[in-house]
Scaffold this active site. Structure first.
Site, short mmCIF file in Angstrom:
data_model
loop_
_atom_site.label_atom_id
_atom_site.label_comp_id
_atom_site.label_asym_id
_atom_site.label_seq_id
_atom_site.Cartn_x
_atom_site.Cartn_y
_atom_site.Cartn_z
N GLU A 117 -4.60 -15.38 -2.82
CA GLU A 117 -6.06 -15.30 -2.74
C GLU A 117 -6.72 -16.15 -3.83
O GLU A 117 -7.83 -16.64 -3.67
CB GLU A 117 -6.51 -13.83 -2.88
N HIS A 126 21.04 -10.77 2.86
CA HIS A 126 21.61 -10.60 4.20
C HIS A 126 20.56 -10.84 5.28
O HIS A 126 20.70 -10.37 6.41
CB HIS A 126 22.22 -9.20 4.31
N LYS A 160 -14.62 -10.79 7.30
CA LYS A 160 -15.36 -9.56 6.96
C LYS A 160 -16.67 -9.51 7.74
O LYS A 160 -17.03 -8.47 8.30
CB LYS A 160 -15.68 -9.54 5.45
O1 PA5 Z 1 -8.97 -9.45 -5.04
C1 PA5 Z 1 -9.96 -9.20 -4.37
O2 PA5 Z 1 -11.11 -9.46 -4.77
C2 PA5 Z 1 -9.85 -8.52 -3.02
O3 PA5 Z 1 -8.53 -8.40 -2.61
C3 PA5 Z 1 -10.47 -7.12 -3.10
O4 PA5 Z 1 -9.78 -6.37 -4.06
C4 PA5 Z 1 -10.40 -6.41 -1.75
O5 PA5 Z 1 -11.01 -7.20 -0.76
C5 PA5 Z 1 -11.11 -5.07 -1.82
O6 PA5 Z 1 -12.41 -5.24 -2.29
P1 PA5 Z 1 -13.26 -4.06 -2.88
O7 PA5 Z 1 -12.60 -3.57 -4.11
O8 PA5 Z 1 -14.59 -4.66 -3.16
O9 PA5 Z 1 -13.32 -3.00 -1.81
#
Ligand code: PA5
Length: 469
Positions: A294, A323, A437
């Site tokens: 990410e 394996h 989203k």
């Molecule tokens: O690293 C990130 O920003 C994302 O993976 C968020 O943690 C994830 O989308 C969840 O978001 P939130 O904590 O706002 O619900």
């Protein structure tokens, strides 16, 4: 065993004497990127000093509030359910599974020292989530709703279901069964907390989800399971001291980022496999996968140019995946770089008995330990990969403890920030996740997303039956 041991980063098997010149990196490569990296490290340190990168300072936070809450609730609840996803869940799972027994939830309350079982149902699979709620006794369960933004559809849906079920099962005391970890201001969850008065903890300002495991996001569930959270932070602080070095040969986070970057960009190794040889560390690879993917998978560079960059992180588990995956890793395309997580010492020693003295093909194992076998197999895989010119490195844990796990987490967070500099991208945003989203909001009928809903409808209509068989 001492709890003050440093983890080590061993990259011998990335050098030309182990994997050849074509696939290895030489001293001159490292010196060259080291010179460039010095400036990047100074930039990061400056940004940190200006308060722009608060995750750097998490090791120094005061955790007395978390410890007080955990202590106050000890024995009151049997189950602690983390309700979050992505950066609001993966670190919790990794901490729990690395620092408590993998059979923790099956142990008695007494054997758990009075601490809670931990559940992290980080999905909206109705069978899984519904099944878990049916399984848990609501009167003995505390739910921790974690969302930095306070608007994530999965977490919101789980919260709504939990709240209703709690109201139905425990009545007016339902609020005592919910605590919330969210942003200080802004988010919808914060509004609900203010209106309904839940116990709550803060996701510190400017700390993104995947960099938040060492904040209340990850520390609360860890404390509820009796994990030494101060030990974790001490480990992170010890790594912080090492990561301040501007000399790449002294800074494991910087060296790791530089190696991964060079293999990706200069050597065509666009896949980065993390392979723990320890079940306890297995979920650390899952946490790393999100952090790396990410943060570094980006379309645009900071200068606005299109770069489509980012190594693809993959997780594997030794010896299990020997394996399953290792045939591909050793003989398939040489497009991967490997990181082993090695436990020098396990928390248990398991001797292998000698039973069939007359069957040498089995008896050679007798008198050894499973610990020796695990580490021999890791070395053997590293050797096999290096022999077929596949660069690999190891993060060596002298033991698996809060202190070493804290070091590992911090090293990888700094490494990610540093890799962002090398790629010239922003590692702290995730614009690519947004489109999905928004489309979900539209499909679920959220107000303000009507236009997107129409776009989705048209898109749906353009599907043709002949492409479905
Ligand atoms: O690293 C990130 O920003 C994302 O993976 C968020 O943690 C994830 O989308 C969840 O978001 P939130 O904590 O706002 O619900």
């Amino acid at each position: 065993m001492s709890n003050k041991k440093n983890i080590r980063f061993d990259f011998n098997n990335m050098m030309p004497d182990r994997v050849g010149e074509e696939h290895g990196l030489c001293l001159a490569d490292l010196q060259k990127i080291g010179a460039k990296s010095k400036g990047y490290m100074e930039e990061l340190l400056l940004e940190r000093a200006e308060g722009k990168l608060p995750f750097f300072d998490l090791p120094y936070q005061d955790v007395s509030g978390i410890l007080k809450f955990a202590d106050g609730n000890k024995g009151r609840f049997e189950n602690f359910v983390v309700v979050g996803i992505g950066g609001s869940a993966l670190g919790n799972i990794a901490l729990q599974n690395s620092l408590n027994s993998l059979l923790w939830n099956e142990m008695s309350q007494e054997d758990r020292g009075g601490f809670c079982r931990i559940y992290v149902p980080d999905n909206v699979d109705p069978e899984y989530f519904g099944g878990l709620l049916e399984h848990l006794d609501p009167r003995r369960t505390l739910f921790n709703i974690i969302s930095k933004s306070g608007a994530t559809a999965e977490t919101s849906a789980q919260f709504l279901i939990i709240r209703k079920r709690l109201e139905e099962s425990v009545g007016r005391s339902f609020k005592d069964h919910i605590c919330v970890t969210t942003d200080k201001k802004g988010g919808l969850l914060r509004k609900i907390v203010d209106a309904e008065g839940y116990e709550n903890f803060l996701v510190p300002d400017g700390v993104g989800g995947r960099f938040s495991v060492l904040s209340p996001v990850g520390l609360l569930s860890a404390a509820m399971a009796g994990i030494d959270i101060q030990g974790l932070l001490d480990g992170a602080a010890a790594m912080d001291a090492r990561c301040k070095a501007v000399d790449i040969f002294k800074n494991p986070a910087m060296m790791n980022a530089a190696l991964q970057y060079l293999f990706d960009v200069n050597k065509g190794k666009r896949i980065s496999v993390m392979m723990p040889y320890s079940n306890a560390l297995r979920d650390m690879a899952d946490w790393y996968r999100q952090l790396w993917a990410e943060s570094l998978g980006k379309r645009f560079a900071l200068d606005g140019s299109e770069v489509f960059c980012g190594p693809t992180p993959v997780k594997a588990l030794g010896t299990t995946d020997q394996h399953s995956q290792v045939q591909l890793y050793v003989e398939g395309p040489n497009d991967k770089v490997f990181t082993f997580l090695v436990a020098e010492n396990f928390r248990k020693e398991l001797p292998i008995p000698s039973v069939y003295k007359d069957i040498e093909g089995i008896d050679y194992l007798g008198g050894h330990t499973m610990n020796e076998l695990m580490n021999a197999e890791q070395k053997a895989t590293a050797f096999a990969l290096a022999s077929s010119r596949r660069p690999n490195c190891s993060v060596v844990f002298p033991e698996i403890s809060p202190f070493t796990v804290g070091q590992f987490i911090y090293m990888y967070e700094v490494s990610t920030a540093f890799a962002g500099k090398l790629y010239g991208i922003n590692p702290f945003d995730q614009p690519g996740v947004e489109e999905g989203k928004l489309a979900t909001f539209a499909l679920m009928g959220r107000k303000g997303y009507e236009e997107k809903a129409r776009e989705m409808e048209e898109w749906g209509k353009s599907a043709k039956d002949r492409w479905v068989i």
